[in-house]
Design an enzyme around this catalytic site. Structure first.
Site, short mmCIF file in Angstrom:
data_model
loop_
_atom_site.label_atom_id
_atom_site.label_comp_id
_atom_site.label_asym_id
_atom_site.label_seq_id
_atom_site.Cartn_x
_atom_site.Cartn_y
_atom_site.Cartn_z
N GLY A 1 -1.86 4.52 -4.23
CA GLY A 1 -2.64 3.30 -4.39
C GLY A 1 -1.86 2.05 -4.04
O GLY A 1 -1.02 2.05 -3.13
N GLY B 1 -5.06 0.73 5.58
CA GLY B 1 -4.36 -0.51 5.24
C GLY B 1 -5.16 -1.74 5.66
O GLY B 1 -5.13 -2.78 4.99
N ASP B 2 -5.88 -1.63 6.76
CA ASP B 2 -6.69 -2.76 7.23
C ASP B 2 -7.84 -3.02 6.25
O ASP B 2 -8.26 -4.17 6.06
CB ASP B 2 -7.26 -2.47 8.63
CG ASP B 2 -6.16 -2.00 9.58
OD1 ASP B 2 -4.99 -2.39 9.36
OD2 ASP B 2 -6.46 -1.23 10.51
N GLY C 1 0.06 4.57 -0.03
CA GLY C 1 -0.63 5.81 0.32
C GLY C 1 -1.47 6.31 -0.84
O GLY C 1 -2.21 5.55 -1.47
N ALA C 2 -1.31 7.61 -1.16
CA ALA C 2 -2.12 8.21 -2.22
C ALA C 2 -1.83 7.60 -3.59
O ALA C 2 -2.63 7.74 -4.52
CB ALA C 2 -1.87 9.71 -2.25
N SER D 1 0.86 -1.18 0.00
CA SER D 1 0.00 0.00 0.00
C SER D 1 0.90 1.23 0.00
O SER D 1 1.73 1.41 0.89
CB SER D 1 -0.99 -0.02 1.17
OG SER D 1 -0.33 -0.32 2.37
O1 LIG Z 1 0.62 -1.38 16.82
P1 LIG Z 1 0.02 -1.97 15.57
O2 LIG Z 1 -0.63 -3.28 15.85
O3 LIG Z 1 0.99 -2.05 14.44
O4 LIG Z 1 -1.07 -0.95 15.07
C1 LIG Z 1 -2.19 -0.69 15.85
C2 LIG Z 1 -3.09 0.30 15.18
O5 LIG Z 1 -2.53 1.58 15.15
O6 LIG Z 1 -3.37 -0.07 13.85
C3 LIG Z 1 -4.72 0.19 13.53
C4 LIG Z 1 -4.79 0.98 12.27
O7 LIG Z 1 -4.22 0.26 11.23
C5 LIG Z 1 -5.34 0.81 14.74
O8 LIG Z 1 -6.65 0.38 14.90
C6 LIG Z 1 -4.47 0.24 15.82
O9 LIG Z 1 -4.62 0.75 17.01
#
Ligand SMILES: O=P(O)(O)OC[C@@]1(O)O[C@H](CO)[C@@H](O)[C@@H]1O
Length: 310
Positions: free
Chosen positions: A223, A249-250, A220-221, A218
């Site tokens: 794509g 990203g999720d 960012g902008a 990913s």
């Molecule tokens: O510390 P990690 O696990 O790398 O990231 C955690 C986090 O920042 O990632 C999500 C956004 O992608 C948030 O919901 C979450 O709190």
């Protein structure tokens, strides 16, 4: 059924302030609290798309209880298979500057997880793998877990014949890649750290050489860039959008798994992932997306094949 694993779950707090200034005191104009951590965000998006989805990982203490209560009330359709831990689930705080739209993130380290708790998680995971079509392993590791934790979970998924996606960073990503996951989804910085190359195409190719079957970066902008056994593609949304990028990203992870579950070819998987990711930036909190924008964006994402010159 799709499974997401978040070893370091979080109670996600989003503050909106009129203007963020270091060394200053701020009045928070809006507070949003959500059950979070990367795999939980991806699961919420998957459930909103109509998929059956189960989450596992650790939850403990008062924050863990709140996370589970909120999962039940704010994430309809997500099945809770979280494993209790003695330590308290962390909070993560995103501060959105309303003037610039920029977001500043503060992530607590998370609870110390003991060997017996980790063994229980692995048993629960093994059992869940018997009834899922794909699994995503997401986010940072809480203290106490071995750095090869995700690598072990990848080997277990492969032995069970379940496609596995890995979305983590640093040494956990390096070890995980060596365990040969089907897909990794690094951002540009994570991919550069893994491979030492700041050129995403070359870096993605290198990550595949290290063991990842496919890489979806990913950017960012800019794509997404996908380097896969079936070809190389870029997927670009029609325009840069302003909003809260936390969780974008999720939503890429959710889009990829959702399209994988429907057996769609790579270009369609990427279009879905890019549209969901952009629609997530347009919504105030991670794990949520602007559905109208998503449906419109689906037809507007440009997916172009790239010739592999390397
Ligand atoms: O510390 P990690 O696990 O790398 O990231 C955690 C986090 O920042 O990632 C999500 C956004 O992608 C948030 O919901 C979450 O709190």
């Amino acid at each position: 059924m799709i499974l997401t694993v978040t070893l370091n779950t979080a109670l996600d707090i989003t503050y909106r302030v009129p203007s963020l200034k270091p060394h200053a005191s701020h009045r928070v104009s809006e507070v949003t609290v959500r059950p979070g951590g990367k795999g939980i965000n991806a699961a919420r998006v998957l459930a909103a798309l109509g998929h059956e989805v189960t989450v596992t990982g650790f939850a403990g203490g008062a924050t863990g209880r709140e996370l589970r209560d909120r999962l039940a009330s704010q994430a309809p359709g997500v099945v809770d298979a979280l494993v209790p831990v003695a330590g308290a689930t962390r909070r993560t705080t995103a501060v959105v500057d309303a003037r610039t739209g920029d977001t500043t993130q503060f992530n607590e380290p998370g609870p110390v997880v003991g060997p017996a708790e980790w063994a229980t998680l692995q048993d629960v995971y093994k059992e869940l793998l018997g009834s899922v079509s794909a699994v995503a392993l997401c986010g940072s590791l809480p203290p106490g877990l071995p750095v090869g934790a995700y690598a072990g979970l990848i080997r277990t998924a492969r032995a069970a014949g379940v496609p596995v996606l890995l979305d983590t960073s640093g040494e956990a990503l390096r070890r995980g890649v060596a365990a040969r996951p089907d897909i990794i989804k690094p951002n540009a910085a994570e991919l550069a750290e893994l491979t030492g190359s700041h050129e995403p195409l070359r870096a993605a190719q290198d990550a595949r050489r290290r063991g990842a079957r496919a890489v979806v970066a990913s950017l960012g902008a800019d794509g997404l860039l996908a380097h896969t056994p079936d070809g190389i593609w870029r997927a670009a949304p029609p325009a840069r959008v302003q909003g809260n990028p936390t969780g974008a990203g999720d939503s890429v992870v959710a889009g990829l798994l959702s399209a994988l579950a429907e057996n769609l070819p790579w270009p369609d998987r990427l279009a879905r992932a890019a549209a969901l990711s952009t629609a997530t930036v347009l919504s105030p909190a991670a794990g949520e997306f602007d559905r109208q924008a998503y449906e419109k964006l689906l037809g507007q994402v440009a997916v172009t094949a790239e010739v592999n010159a390397a």
